[in-house]
Design a protein around this motif. Structure first.
Motif, PDB file in Angstrom:
ATOM      1  N   VAL A 137      -0.064  -4.063   7.375  1.00  0.00           N
ATOM      2  CA  VAL A 137      -0.098  -3.858   5.884  1.00  0.00           C
ATOM      3  C   VAL A 137       0.833  -4.493   4.938  1.00  0.00           C
ATOM      4  O   VAL A 137       1.118  -4.219   4.185  1.00  0.00           O
ATOM      5  CB  VAL A 137      -0.157  -2.149   5.446  1.00  0.00           C
ATOM      6  N   ALA A 193      -2.754   4.532   3.189  1.00  0.00           N
ATOM      7  CA  ALA A 193      -3.423   3.370   3.641  1.00  0.00           C
ATOM      8  C   ALA A 193      -2.438   2.569   4.660  1.00  0.00           C
ATOM      9  O   ALA A 193      -2.788   1.874   5.602  1.00  0.00           O
ATOM     10  CB  ALA A 193      -3.814   2.231   2.416  1.00  0.00           C
ATOM     11  N   LEU A 222      -3.262  -7.331   3.160  1.00  0.00           N
ATOM     12  CA  LEU A 222      -3.854  -6.857   4.358  1.00  0.00           C
ATOM     13  C   LEU A 222      -3.842  -8.124   5.384  1.00  0.00           C
ATOM     14  O   LEU A 222      -4.445  -9.076   5.047  1.00  0.00           O
ATOM     15  CB  LEU A 222      -4.957  -6.059   4.297  1.00  0.00           C
ATOM     16  N   MET A 270     -12.433   0.996   3.218  1.00  0.00           N
ATOM     17  CA  MET A 270     -10.894   1.663   2.554  1.00  0.00           C
ATOM     18  C   MET A 270     -11.480   2.309   1.243  1.00  0.00           C
ATOM     19  O   MET A 270     -10.940   3.326   1.014  1.00  0.00           O
ATOM     20  CB  MET A 270      -9.976   0.418   2.476  1.00  0.00           C
ATOM     21  N   PRO A 326       0.868  -1.104   0.104  1.00  0.00           N
ATOM     22  CA  PRO A 326      -0.111   0.008   0.079  1.00  0.00           C
ATOM     23  C   PRO A 326       0.869   1.185   0.048  1.00  0.00           C
ATOM     24  O   PRO A 326       1.987   1.267   0.511  1.00  0.00           O
ATOM     25  CB  PRO A 326      -0.669   0.003   1.459  1.00  0.00           C
ATOM     26  N   TYR A 372      -5.452   0.108  -2.023  1.00  0.00           N
ATOM     27  CA  TYR A 372      -4.831  -0.806  -1.550  1.00  0.00           C
ATOM     28  C   TYR A 372      -4.468  -1.841  -2.534  1.00  0.00           C
ATOM     29  O   TYR A 372      -5.214  -2.708  -2.821  1.00  0.00           O
ATOM     30  CB  TYR A 372      -5.496  -1.515  -0.506  1.00  0.00           C
TER      31      TYR A 372
END
Ligand code: AMP
Ligand code: GLY
Length: 415
Positions: A277, A93, A259, A248, A89, A255
């Motif tokens: 992340v 983010a 995650l 998001m 990201p 992104y």
């Protein structure tokens, strides 16, 4: 394809090992283990300009950023601005990991179940809160990045206050209700629109056997986890993963990467502990050997926004990964310890040794460079066989003061 991996840990060694089955790999800065796959570039992840220059020079078609610090600093924004495809990201983010305060406000706003949380920026308010909690077990967390060391669980008011006051000198503090349950590390690839959930892993965060002692970055992991059954994973997706990605998108946090949802399975359902992340370390070392397809193509699809409804295939085997640490870790530890000859014991096809921050000195001797020095991973049809392969390999890694937890996977698979 030419792939550049940013980072120097055992996670990055595992990524390099997986990519190298089909692709040409370089690592920046890498370690003595990744050197075996191709090229280690002398550039640090935190030096954005050097990484962008290295990726250009190498003609990298994909840059995969392993650790959180360069992600939080905006390395992916710089790579994208230079026209380079990147897995990870951007800075905005990445705040889902680099600011626990931001992440908790986001998850509360999006209706993601998590522990009751209070935020503090001054010691007087914390003192009142601890006092009013009357000895209840609390979890205090530093808001910013802390390399796995910013969390204290305690019911001792003096210990809580000492830890909290220290953090408040430089950062915000979160105080959470202590959740009881079984923990999972759940990874989802996301290409900005679509996501794919990978098999759940279980980390072992505490330094001592039976989950005793201080928190660490993670002393071992298994994958998959039997209690992460279909119904449980469906509920985690419905209540945590889907609302997170929807939130998001709604808030403009684009992104393209992986995650990581830290989840506690409580009596009242799954609750989010944290977002990361990036891929987990040591989870990645147990997850990637089970992937039954090309990781490079998968990561490129993520970076290009072309994951679609593709669902990665896995072998169905079990992996057990054991971290071999330096003496003193997670407290202060020596670096540069010489690693003995037995290291090169051939692991065979069912076990792999991943290095973290190791280097070769001028005489060609292998030396440690971090607190968690290696991850020994065994693969097998079941946990027993995976475990015996992992420990056979770990036993062969000899250096002064080397230690590991003897019970990785026992709390999950043991009787
Ligand atoms: P975090 O960095 O937020 O994942 O916290 C590190 C570890 O502390 C987690 O992996 C959990 O084992 C534990 N932990 C964090 N938050 C809580 C909580 N609210 N209740 C119980 N344990 C927690
Ligand atoms: N193993 C936990 C983490 O990577 O944060």
């Amino acid at each position: 394809m030419k792939i550049l991996i940013v980072g120097s840990g055992a996670r990055e060694h595992a990524l390099a090992w997986s990519f190298a089955k089909r692709h040409q790999v370089a690592c920046a800065p890498g370690n003595a283990g990744t050197a075996g796959f191709g090229l280690n570039v002398a550039a640090d992840g935190e030096d954005t300009a050097a990484i962008v220059a290295a990726a250009r020079e190498l003609g990298s078609e994909l840059v995969v950023v392993g650790p959180e610090v360069p992600l939080a600093a905006g390395l992916v924004d710089a790579l994208s601005a230079a026209g380079l495809a990147a897995f990870g990201p951007g800075k905005a983010a990445a705040a889902l990991e680099s600011s626990k305060s931001f992440a908790r406000a986001f998850s509360e706003r999006r209706g993601v179940p998590c522990a009751r949380t209070a935020r503090f920026s001054d010691p007087a308010a914390l003192e009142r809160f601890v006092d009013e909690s009357r000895g209840a077990r609390l979890v205090l967390k530093k808001s910013g990045l802390a390399a796995g060391k910013g969390v204290l669980e305690s019911d001792d008011p003096a210990e809580l206050l000492a830890f909290g006051r220290e953090i408040l000198r430089s950062d915000e503090l979160l105080a959470e209700e202590y959740l009881v349950g079984r923990e999972l590390s759940v990874f989802a690839l996301c290409d900005g629109k679509d996501y794919a959930i990978l098999p759940a892993c279980a980390d072992h965060k505490k330094a001592g056997p039976g989950d005793t002692g201080p928190n660490t970055g993670g002393m071992g992991a298994v994958c998959p986890v039997p209690y992460a059954d279909e119904a449980t994973m469906a509920r985690i997706e419905r209540e945590i993963i889907e609302p997170s990605f929807r939130g998001m998108a709604a808030e403009g946090l684009s992104y393209r990467g992986v995650l990581f949802f830290g989840v506690m399975l409580t009596a009242s359902g799954p609750k989010l502990l944290e977002y990361n992340v990036r891929f987990g370390d040591p989870e990645t070392q147990s997850l990637l050997p089970l992937l039954a397809e090309d990781l490079g193509e998968l990561c490129l699809a993520v970076a290009r926004g072309k994951l679609g409804h593709r669902r990665p295939r896995f072998t169905g085997e079990t992996a057990c990964g054991v971290v071999i640490a330096a003496p003193g870790y997670p407290g202060p530890y020596p670096k540069g310890i010489v690693v003995g000859e037995r290291l090169e014991v051939a692991a065979g096809g069912n076990a792999s040794l991943f290095h973290a921050s190791t280097s070769l000195d001028a005489e060609g001797k292998l030396r440690t460079g971090g607190g968690r020095c290696f991850t020994a991973v065994g693969i097998g049809p079941d946990w027993e066989s995976a475990r015996s392969r992992a420990y056979a390999l770990a036993d062969g890694v000899r250096f002064e003061g080397a230690w590991f937890r003897p019970d990785i996977g026992e709390k999950i698979f043991g009787r």
